[in-house]
Design a protein around this motif. Structure first.
Motif, PDB file in Angstrom:
ATOM      1  N   GLY A 211       0.833  -1.194   0.000  1.00  0.00           N
ATOM      2  CA  GLY A 211       0.000   0.000   0.000  1.00  0.00           C
ATOM      3  C   GLY A 211       0.868   1.245   0.000  1.00  0.00           C
ATOM      4  N   ILE A 212       0.309   2.334  -0.540  1.00  0.00           N
ATOM      5  CA  ILE A 212       1.010   3.618  -0.558  1.00  0.00           C
ATOM      6  C   ILE A 212       0.408   4.479   0.539  1.00  0.00           C
ATOM      7  CG2 ILE A 212       1.575   5.656  -1.936  1.00  0.00           C
ATOM      8  CD1 ILE A 212       0.834   3.887  -4.440  1.00  0.00           C
ATOM      9  N   VAL A 213       1.211   4.848   1.495  1.00  0.00           N
ATOM     10  CA  VAL A 213       0.694   5.616   2.629  1.00  0.00           C
ATOM     11  C   VAL A 213       0.516   7.076   2.209  1.00  0.00           C
ATOM     12  CG1 VAL A 213       1.135   6.325   5.020  1.00  0.00           C
ATOM     13  CG2 VAL A 213       1.779   4.026   4.255  1.00  0.00           C
ATOM     14  N   THR A 214      -0.655   7.614   2.528  1.00  0.00           N
ATOM     15  CA  THR A 214      -0.935   9.012   2.164  1.00  0.00           C
ATOM     16  C   THR A 214      -0.566   9.962   3.301  1.00  0.00           C
ATOM     17  OG1 THR A 214      -3.180   8.653   2.961  1.00  0.00           O
ATOM     18  CG2 THR A 214      -2.825   8.471   0.596  1.00  0.00           C
ATOM     19  N   GLY A 215      -0.586   9.438   4.529  1.00  0.00           N
ATOM     20  CA  GLY A 215      -0.258  10.299   5.661  1.00  0.00           C
ATOM     21  C   GLY A 215      -0.390   9.523   6.959  1.00  0.00           C
ATOM     22  N   ILE A 216       0.047  10.147   8.029  1.00  0.00           N
ATOM     23  CA  ILE A 216      -0.015   9.500   9.331  1.00  0.00           C
ATOM     24  C   ILE A 216      -0.977  10.298  10.212  1.00  0.00           C
ATOM     25  CG2 ILE A 216       1.310   8.766  11.354  1.00  0.00           C
ATOM     26  CD1 ILE A 216       3.785   8.605   9.567  1.00  0.00           C
ATOM     27  N   ALA A 217      -1.953   9.585  10.764  1.00  0.00           N
ATOM     28  CA  ALA A 217      -2.955  10.239  11.610  1.00  0.00           C
ATOM     29  C   ALA A 217      -2.321  10.585  12.946  1.00  0.00           C
ATOM     30  CB  ALA A 217      -4.139   9.299  11.813  1.00  0.00           C
ATOM     31  N   GLY A 218      -2.334  11.843  13.277  1.00  0.00           N
ATOM     32  CA  GLY A 218      -1.746  12.232  14.564  1.00  0.00           C
ATOM     33  C   GLY A 218      -2.696  11.904  15.696  1.00  0.00           C
ATOM     34  N   PRO A 219      -2.184  11.380  16.800  1.00  0.00           N
ATOM     35  CA  PRO A 219      -3.073  11.077  17.919  1.00  0.00           C
ATOM     36  C   PRO A 219      -3.323  12.280  18.826  1.00  0.00           C
ATOM     37  CG  PRO A 219      -0.877  10.189  18.355  1.00  0.00           C
ATOM     38  CD  PRO A 219      -0.806  10.927  17.033  1.00  0.00           C
ATOM     39  N   LEU A 220      -4.554  12.363  19.306  1.00  0.00           N
ATOM     40  CA  LEU A 220      -4.897  13.309  20.358  1.00  0.00           C
ATOM     41  C   LEU A 220      -5.176  12.473  21.599  1.00  0.00           C
ATOM     42  CD1 LEU A 220      -5.782  16.105  21.482  1.00  0.00           C
ATOM     43  CD2 LEU A 220      -8.080  15.544  20.670  1.00  0.00           C
ATOM     44  N   TRP A 221      -4.423  12.704  22.645  1.00  0.00           N
ATOM     45  CA  TRP A 221      -4.607  11.944  23.887  1.00  0.00           C
ATOM     46  C   TRP A 221      -5.131  12.856  24.982  1.00  0.00           C
ATOM     47  CZ3 TRP A 221       0.607   8.682  24.006  1.00  0.00           C
ATOM     48  CH2 TRP A 221       0.500   7.664  23.037  1.00  0.00           C
ATOM     49  N   LEU A 222      -6.289  12.475  25.535  1.00  0.00           N
ATOM     50  CA  LEU A 222      -6.887  13.240  26.621  1.00  0.00           C
ATOM     51  C   LEU A 222      -7.140  12.326  27.816  1.00  0.00           C
ATOM     52  CD1 LEU A 222      -9.731  14.959  24.522  1.00  0.00           C
ATOM     53  CD2 LEU A 222      -7.519  15.970  25.104  1.00  0.00           C
ATOM     54  N   THR A 223      -7.206  12.911  29.006  1.00  0.00           N
ATOM     55  CA  THR A 223      -7.684  12.181  30.181  1.00  0.00           C
ATOM     56  C   THR A 223      -8.918  12.920  30.692  1.00  0.00           C
ATOM     57  OG1 THR A 223      -5.463  11.462  30.768  1.00  0.00           O
ATOM     58  CG2 THR A 223      -7.107  11.377  32.512  1.00  0.00           C
ATOM     59  N   VAL A 224      -9.998  12.181  30.873  1.00  0.00           N
ATOM     60  CA  VAL A 224     -11.240  12.786  31.356  1.00  0.00           C
ATOM     61  C   VAL A 224     -11.425  12.379  32.818  1.00  0.00           C
ATOM     62  CG1 VAL A 224     -13.731  12.993  31.001  1.00  0.00           C
ATOM     63  CG2 VAL A 224     -12.219  12.611  29.033  1.00  0.00           C
ATOM     64  N   LYS A 225     -11.545  13.388  33.689  1.00  0.00           N
ATOM     65  CA  LYS A 225     -11.759  13.118  35.123  1.00  0.00           C
ATOM     66  C   LYS A 225     -13.167  13.540  35.502  1.00  0.00           C
ATOM     67  CE  LYS A 225      -7.097  13.440  36.905  1.00  0.00           C
ATOM     68  NZ  LYS A 225      -6.143  14.118  37.774  1.00  0.00           N
ATOM     69  N   VAL A 226     -13.921  12.593  35.992  1.00  0.00           N
ATOM     70  CA  VAL A 226     -15.311  12.867  36.360  1.00  0.00           C
ATOM     71  C   VAL A 226     -15.441  12.723  37.873  1.00  0.00           C
ATOM     72  CG1 VAL A 226     -17.717  12.236  35.911  1.00  0.00           C
ATOM     73  CG2 VAL A 226     -15.976  11.776  34.173  1.00  0.00           C
ATOM     74  N   LYS A 227     -16.006  13.755  38.517  1.00  0.00           N
ATOM     75  CA  LYS A 227     -16.169  13.681  39.982  1.00  0.00           C
ATOM     76  C   LYS A 227     -17.626  13.765  40.390  1.00  0.00           C
ATOM     77  CE  LYS A 227     -11.734  15.189  41.654  1.00  0.00           C
ATOM     78  NZ  LYS A 227     -10.895  16.365  41.715  1.00  0.00           N
ATOM     79  N   GLY A 228     -17.995  12.886  41.324  1.00  0.00           N
ATOM     80  CA  GLY A 228     -19.352  12.892  41.853  1.00  0.00           C
ATOM     81  C   GLY A 228     -19.287  12.848  43.371  1.00  0.00           C
ATOM     82  N   PHE A 229     -20.133  12.012  43.963  1.00  0.00           N
ATOM     83  CA  PHE A 229     -20.135  11.923  45.420  1.00  0.00           C
ATOM     84  C   PHE A 229     -20.382  10.477  45.817  1.00  0.00           C
ATOM     85  CE2 PHE A 229     -21.555  12.664  49.774  1.00  0.00           C
ATOM     86  CZ  PHE A 229     -20.625  13.627  50.185  1.00  0.00           C
ATOM     87  N   HIS A 365       4.882   6.333  13.354  1.00  0.00           N
ATOM     88  CA  HIS A 365       6.175   5.718  13.049  1.00  0.00           C
ATOM     89  C   HIS A 365       7.249   6.792  13.139  1.00  0.00           C
ATOM     90  CE1 HIS A 365       4.163   2.127  11.571  1.00  0.00           C
ATOM     91  NE2 HIS A 365       3.297   2.927  10.968  1.00  0.00           N
ATOM     92  N   ASP A 366       8.525   6.354  13.064  1.00  0.00           N
ATOM     93  CA  ASP A 366       9.625   7.329  13.015  1.00  0.00           C
ATOM     94  C   ASP A 366       9.404   8.325  11.873  1.00  0.00           C
ATOM     95  OD1 ASP A 366      11.452   6.465  15.170  1.00  0.00           O
ATOM     96  OD2 ASP A 366      11.543   4.605  14.032  1.00  0.00           O
ATOM     97  N   ALA A 367       8.720   7.869  10.818  1.00  0.00           N
ATOM     98  CA  ALA A 367       8.453   8.728   9.663  1.00  0.00           C
ATOM     99  C   ALA A 367       7.710  10.009  10.073  1.00  0.00           C
ATOM    100  CB  ALA A 367       7.639   7.972   8.620  1.00  0.00           C
ATOM    101  N   LEU A 368       6.837   9.896  11.096  1.00  0.00           N
ATOM    102  CA  LEU A 368       6.086  11.073  11.536  1.00  0.00           C
ATOM    103  C   LEU A 368       7.052  12.130  12.089  1.00  0.00           C
ATOM    104  CD1 LEU A 368       3.293  12.384  12.019  1.00  0.00           C
ATOM    105  CD2 LEU A 368       3.225  11.223  14.221  1.00  0.00           C
ATOM    106  N   ILE A 369       8.056  11.680  12.812  1.00  0.00           N
ATOM    107  CA  ILE A 369       9.065  12.600  13.356  1.00  0.00           C
ATOM    108  C   ILE A 369       9.922  13.157  12.219  1.00  0.00           C
ATOM    109  CG2 ILE A 369      11.008  12.826  14.956  1.00  0.00           C
ATOM    110  CD1 ILE A 369       8.319  12.185  16.331  1.00  0.00           C
TER     111      ILE A 369
END
Ligand SMILES: [Zn+2]
Length: 420
Positions: A211-229, A365-369
């Motif tokens: 396959g021919i790679v068109t691009g690398i999807a960049g990741p978005l990493w989040l942490t969701v903190k939910v507080k209750g009682f 991949h290293d390619a992204l860097i």
């Protein structure tokens, strides 16, 4: 379809090298454990360096722990064309992730040397240090090293035995004091190409080896903190609860709906970790933390989905009388492969009788860097059931040989002055 016995590259030699490299850190019949900067990787590097030299390259280990083989060009001063990947593996990894890219590159250069071809530009084959990232909990070290993208505290990171990256580099034969000397000056890398196993099921589905790679999807990493009682699971009436897990569950379902809203898009989203506090069967959860990994080649769409997620979380929190906090852990921009390299790959693959589909890479991949300093492209090789990071990982000898052939042809073109 290309006939594998008409290949220019030496399929037997490539397969023999793949098999021999799989012996370093072998686990069971088909697994590999080859941690970065380990004694076993050092031995494997020595073997790969031997093959690089036999292929007509000079070799060196830089101070970031990258093994670099260089095939001199007619114009030694010209910016270098780079190719490569990594040979470190996951703790319970397979034989093809990374190694395919390094050994197909070595094979391509070996073929050039045997045919007496001297490229206009120099070509370097790199086996990057610590692509996988699990030992020091941060990867892509070697590519970040040569592109000047290392963090200040990078060398103080410790592995699970308390060994610092600095010590590991020293033990490996590198001089961490001189790490910045490994950075390539701006403009000295002309272009980069990486062959890698697909790590997904698409090529198998369309019955194509490459396959021919068109691009690398960049990741978005989040942490969701939910507080209750917190409260007694038996005594607090349902309408009086502030159940953090009930809210978090709705948020996770909403997130899945958001990333799936456009069936034509390649957006993917995963909640891979969930912590529930206090974690007792008869206490209403007062705090839940979960992770978000969202990837897309289209940055605007990813941003739009992120806004939708944030809004959903706020609304759901309000409904359950909870508070929600969203922390950004990592935001990497997606990156498109350079059109001229994709075009070279496309025309060479057509010339080989292949109908290689264009596809994006969901894994990084290293390619992204490398894309931060140079033009780049990637070739994917079909792998069985899309499995990777697992001893079951498998790419056939034929597919790898066809991949090495396409890499060889592409490198020849990239290393010509008139290429770009
Ligand atoms: Zn890899």
């Amino acid at each position: 379809m290309v006939i594998t016995n008409e290949l220019t590259i030496n399929k037997k030699r490539l397969n023999r090298n793949m098999e021999q490299l799989a012996e370093f850190g072998k686990l069971g019949d088909t697994g590999v454990c080859r941690p970065t900067l380990s004694a076993i990787e050092k031995q494997a590097f020595a073997k790969v360096a031997e093959w690089m030299e036999a292929a007509g390259m000079t070799t060196r280990l830089d101070n970031c722990g990258n093994l670099i083989g260089r095939k001199e060009g007619k114009d030694p001063e010209a910016p270098v064309v780079m190719t490569g990947s990594h040979i470190d593996s996951q703790p319970n990894g397979g034989r093809f992730d990374g190694t395919s890219g390094v050994l197909c590159s070595v094979e391509a250069i070996h073929t050039m040397s045997e045919k007496g071809i001297i490229p206009d530009r120099p070509i370097e084959v790199v086996s990057f240090c610590d692509e996988e990232g699990w030992r020091f909990n941060k990867g892509l070290f070697g590519s970040r090293g040569i592109t000047g993208n290392l963090d200040a505290d990078e060398l103080n990171r410790k592995d699970k035995d308390g060994i610092t990256r600095e010590q590991a580099l020293r033990d490996f034969g590198c001089d961490p004091e001189k790490i910045t000397e490994s950075v390539y000056p701006p403009g000295s890398i002309h272009s980069y190409i990486e062959l890698h196993i697909e790590q997904g099921p698409l090529l198998e589905k369309v019955n194509q080896p490459l396959g021919i790679v068109t691009g690398i999807a960049g990741p978005l990493w989040l942490t969701v903190k939910v507080k209750g009682f917190a409260g007694h699971a038996g005594t607090v009436p349902m309408d009086m609860r502030q159940d953090a897990l009930a809210g978090a569950s709705e948020m996770i379902i909403a997130f899945n709906e958001i990333v799936k809203q456009d069936p034509a898009s390649t957006t993917v989203g995963t909640v891979g970790d969930l912590k529930v506090s206090p974690g007792s069967r008869n206490v209403i959860p007062d705090e839940v933390e979960f992770t978000i990994d969202m990837r897309d080649i289209d940055k605007d769409r990813r941003n739009m989905y992120e806004q939708q997620l944030r809004e959903s979380c706020r609304n759901i929190a309000e409904k359950h009388s909870l508070t929600v906090e969203i922390i950004e852990d990592q935001r990497t921009d997606p990156s498109y492969c350079s059109s001229w390299i994709k075009e070279v790959i496309r025309s060479e693959s057509m010339d080989m009788g292949l109908d290689a589909p264009k596809m994006m890479s969901g894994a990084f991949h290293d390619a992204l860097i490398m894309s931060s300093v140079s033009d780049y492209g990637m070739i994917f090789v079909r792998c069985k059931d899309g499995i990777s990071h697992n001893p079951e990982e498998y790419a056939s000898q034929d597919d790898l040989a066809v991949g090495a052939e396409l890499l060889y042809r592409t490198l020849l073109k990239m290393a010509q002055h008139e290429a770009h």
